[in-house]
Write an enzyme that holds these catalytic residues in place. Structure first.
Site, PDB file in Angstrom:
ATOM      1  N   PRO A  10      26.296   0.938  32.036  1.00 26.02           N
ATOM      2  CA  PRO A  10      26.816   2.113  32.716  1.00 26.02           C
ATOM      3  C   PRO A  10      26.469   2.212  34.193  1.00 26.02           C
ATOM      4  CG  PRO A  10      25.046   2.705  31.202  1.00 26.02           C
ATOM      5  CD  PRO A  10      25.402   1.275  30.932  1.00 26.02           C
ATOM      6  N   ASN A  11      27.466   2.668  34.935  1.00 27.65           N
ATOM      7  CA  ASN A  11      27.379   3.000  36.363  1.00 27.65           C
ATOM      8  C   ASN A  11      27.295   1.789  37.281  1.00 27.65           C
ATOM      9  OD1 ASN A  11      27.467   5.911  36.082  1.00 27.65           O
ATOM     10  ND2 ASN A  11      25.436   5.735  35.136  1.00 27.65           N
ATOM     11  N   ARG A  18      27.665   3.855  46.211  1.00 30.90           N
ATOM     12  CA  ARG A  18      26.615   4.872  46.254  1.00 30.90           C
ATOM     13  C   ARG A  18      25.252   4.195  46.118  1.00 30.90           C
ATOM     14  NH1 ARG A  18      28.381   9.967  44.559  1.00 30.90           N
ATOM     15  NH2 ARG A  18      26.339  10.573  45.338  1.00 30.90           N
ATOM     16  N   TYR A  23      20.511  -0.286  45.308  1.00 30.36           N
ATOM     17  CA  TYR A  23      21.248  -1.342  44.604  1.00 30.36           C
ATOM     18  C   TYR A  23      21.920  -2.357  45.535  1.00 30.36           C
ATOM     19  CZ  TYR A  23      20.419   1.832  40.745  1.00 30.36           C
ATOM     20  OH  TYR A  23      19.808   2.637  39.817  1.00 30.36           O
ATOM     21  N   ASN A  74      22.781  -6.971  32.145  1.00 28.35           N
ATOM     22  CA  ASN A  74      22.216  -5.826  32.859  1.00 28.35           C
ATOM     23  C   ASN A  74      22.711  -4.607  32.103  1.00 28.35           C
ATOM     24  OD1 ASN A  74      21.347  -3.778  34.471  1.00 28.35           O
ATOM     25  ND2 ASN A  74      22.134  -4.627  36.388  1.00 28.35           N
ATOM     26  N   ALA A  77      21.185   1.853  32.459  1.00 27.52           N
ATOM     27  CA  ALA A  77      20.254   2.836  31.903  1.00 27.52           C
ATOM     28  C   ALA A  77      20.030   2.656  30.399  1.00 27.52           C
ATOM     29  CB  ALA A  77      20.754   4.245  32.195  1.00 27.52           C
ATOM     30  N   GLU A  98      17.765 -11.072  30.906  1.00 22.20           N
ATOM     31  CA  GLU A  98      17.872  -9.661  31.295  1.00 22.20           C
ATOM     32  C   GLU A  98      17.788  -9.590  32.812  1.00 22.20           C
ATOM     33  OE1 GLU A  98      14.709  -7.189  29.765  1.00 22.20           O
ATOM     34  OE2 GLU A  98      15.329  -5.450  30.971  1.00 22.20           O
ATOM     35  N   HIS A 100      18.157  -7.073  36.470  1.00 20.27           N
ATOM     36  CA  HIS A 100      18.290  -5.780  37.145  1.00 20.27           C
ATOM     37  C   HIS A 100      18.342  -6.015  38.637  1.00 20.27           C
ATOM     38  CE1 HIS A 100      17.579  -3.662  33.434  1.00 20.27           C
ATOM     39  NE2 HIS A 100      16.593  -4.513  33.201  1.00 20.27           N
ATOM     40  N   ARG A 107       9.874   1.776  40.211  1.00 21.92           N
ATOM     41  CA  ARG A 107      10.643   3.022  40.189  1.00 21.92           C
ATOM     42  C   ARG A 107      10.001   4.031  39.218  1.00 21.92           C
ATOM     43  NH1 ARG A 107      16.839   1.800  39.816  1.00 21.92           N
ATOM     44  NH2 ARG A 107      16.853   3.984  40.518  1.00 21.92           N
TER      45      ARG A 107
HETATM   46  O1  CA2 Z   1      18.478  -2.107  38.751  1.00 19.75           O
HETATM   47  C1  CA2 Z   1      19.349  -2.224  37.874  1.00 19.75           C
HETATM   48  O2  CA2 Z   1      20.116  -3.167  37.822  1.00 19.75           O
HETATM   49  C2  CA2 Z   1      19.504  -1.104  36.829  1.00 19.75           C
HETATM   50  O3  CA2 Z   1      19.839  -1.714  35.594  1.00 19.75           O
HETATM   51  C3  CA2 Z   1      20.652  -0.241  37.337  1.00 19.75           C
HETATM   52  C4  CA2 Z   1      20.873   1.031  36.518  1.00 19.75           C
HETATM   53  C5  CA2 Z   1      19.562   1.766  36.279  1.00 19.75           C
HETATM   54  O4  CA2 Z   1      19.776   2.852  35.391  1.00 19.75           O
HETATM   55  C6  CA2 Z   1      18.477   0.875  35.726  1.00 19.75           C
HETATM   56  O5  CA2 Z   1      17.276   1.617  35.600  1.00 19.75           O
HETATM   57  C7  CA2 Z   1      18.222  -0.312  36.638  1.00 19.75           C
HETATM   58  C8  CA2 Z   1      21.863   1.930  37.261  1.00 19.75           C
HETATM   59  C9  CA2 Z   1      23.212   1.281  37.551  1.00 19.75           C
HETATM   60  C10 CA2 Z   1      23.835   1.772  38.818  1.00 19.75           C
HETATM   61  O6  CA2 Z   1      23.835   3.199  38.891  1.00 19.75           O
HETATM   62  C11 CA2 Z   1      24.285   3.816  40.031  1.00 19.75           C
HETATM   63  C12 CA2 Z   1      24.197   5.209  40.045  1.00 19.75           C
HETATM   64  C13 CA2 Z   1      24.632   5.911  41.138  1.00 19.75           C
HETATM   65  C14 CA2 Z   1      25.184   5.235  42.222  1.00 19.75           C
HETATM   66  C15 CA2 Z   1      25.271   3.862  42.208  1.00 19.75           C
HETATM   67  C16 CA2 Z   1      24.813   3.138  41.107  1.00 19.75           C
END
Ligand code: CA2
Length: 155
Positions: A10-11, A18, A23, A74, A77, A98, A100, A107
Site C-alpha cells: 500500500p501507498n 509525496r 522515500y 516491499n 505498512a 524484503e 524498504h 523511524r
Molecule cells: O520504506 C519503505 O519502503 C516502507 O515499506 C514504505 C511504507 C511504510 O509504511 C513502511 O513502514 C516502510 C509506505 C509506502 C509509501 O507511503 C507513502 C505515504 C505517503 C506519501 C508517499 C508515500
C-alpha cells in the site's frame, strides 16, 4: 528461468509525489524501469506489481509459489501488521528479499517490527530506490549459484 516477482504494497504508488524526504524523488514506475533493465542485462524477466489491498498481496504471493523463481517484496505498512502476509510467505519455497526504501529502524517504533522478516532470506532497507537494485542483485546471484545445496539454504 521463471520471472522474478517484485511485489509492492500500500501507498507505494504515491512515492515521488509525496514525502520525498523519506522515500526519495523517484517514482515506482522509474524503479520498475530500472529493475527491468537490470534483470534483462542478465537475461531475466521481472513481474512488477503494486496493490493497496492485503488480500491481493496474499493472492500474488501465493501465485509466486508456482510461477516465479524468486520474490522481492516491499509490503509497505502491511510489513508491520500482516500475519496473513507472513502466513502466505511461509508457504513460499523460493528466495525472498524484503526491501524498504526507508530505514525502518530509524523511524517510529511501530515500524521496527516486521512480519515479513521471519520468512525472508534477507532484508535490505534505507537505501531508497537502491534498496530494490541491491535486492535484485542479491537474488540474481542466488539464482545464478550453480550449487543447489547453497540455493536451498536461501529458500
Ligand atoms: O520504506 C519503505 O519502503 C516502507 O515499506 C514504505 C511504507 C511504510 O509504511 C513502511 O513502514 C516502510 C509506505 C509506502 C509509501 O507511503 C507513502 C505515504 C505517503 C506519501 C508517499 C508515500
Amino acid at each position: 528461468m521463471k520471472p522474478i516477482f517484485i511485489l509492492n504494497g500500500p501507498n507505494l504508488n504515491l512515492i515521488g509525489e509525496r514525502e520525498p524526504e523519506i522515500y526519495g524523488a523517484g517514482t515506482l514506475a522509474g524503479i520498475e524501469e530500472g529493475l527491468r533493465k537490470q534483470a534483462s542485462a542478465v537475461g531475466l524477466e521481472i513481474v512488477f506489481r503494486q496493490t493497496n489491498h492485503e488480500g491481493v498481496l496474499v493472492d500474488w504471493i501465493q501465485e509466486a509459489r508456482h510461477v516465479a523463481s524468486a520474490l522481492i517484496l516491499n509490503a509497505g505498512a502491511y510489513t508491520h501488521t500482516s500475519v496473513a502476509v507472513l502466513d502466505a510467505l511461509r508457504a513460499v519455497s523460493l528466495p525472498i528479499a524484503e526491501v524498504h526504501l526507508s530505514n525502518i529502524f530509524k523511524r517510529e517504533p511501530f515500524r521496527h517490527r516486521s512480519y515479513v522478516s521471519p520468512a525472508a532470506t534477507g532484508v535490505i532497507c534505507g537505501f531508497g530506490a537502491q534498496s530494490y537494485r541491491l535486492a535484485l542483485a542479491a537474488i540474481i546471484e542466488i539464482l545464478g549459484s550453480s550449487d543447489a545445496s547453497t540455493r536451498s539454504l536461501h529458500a
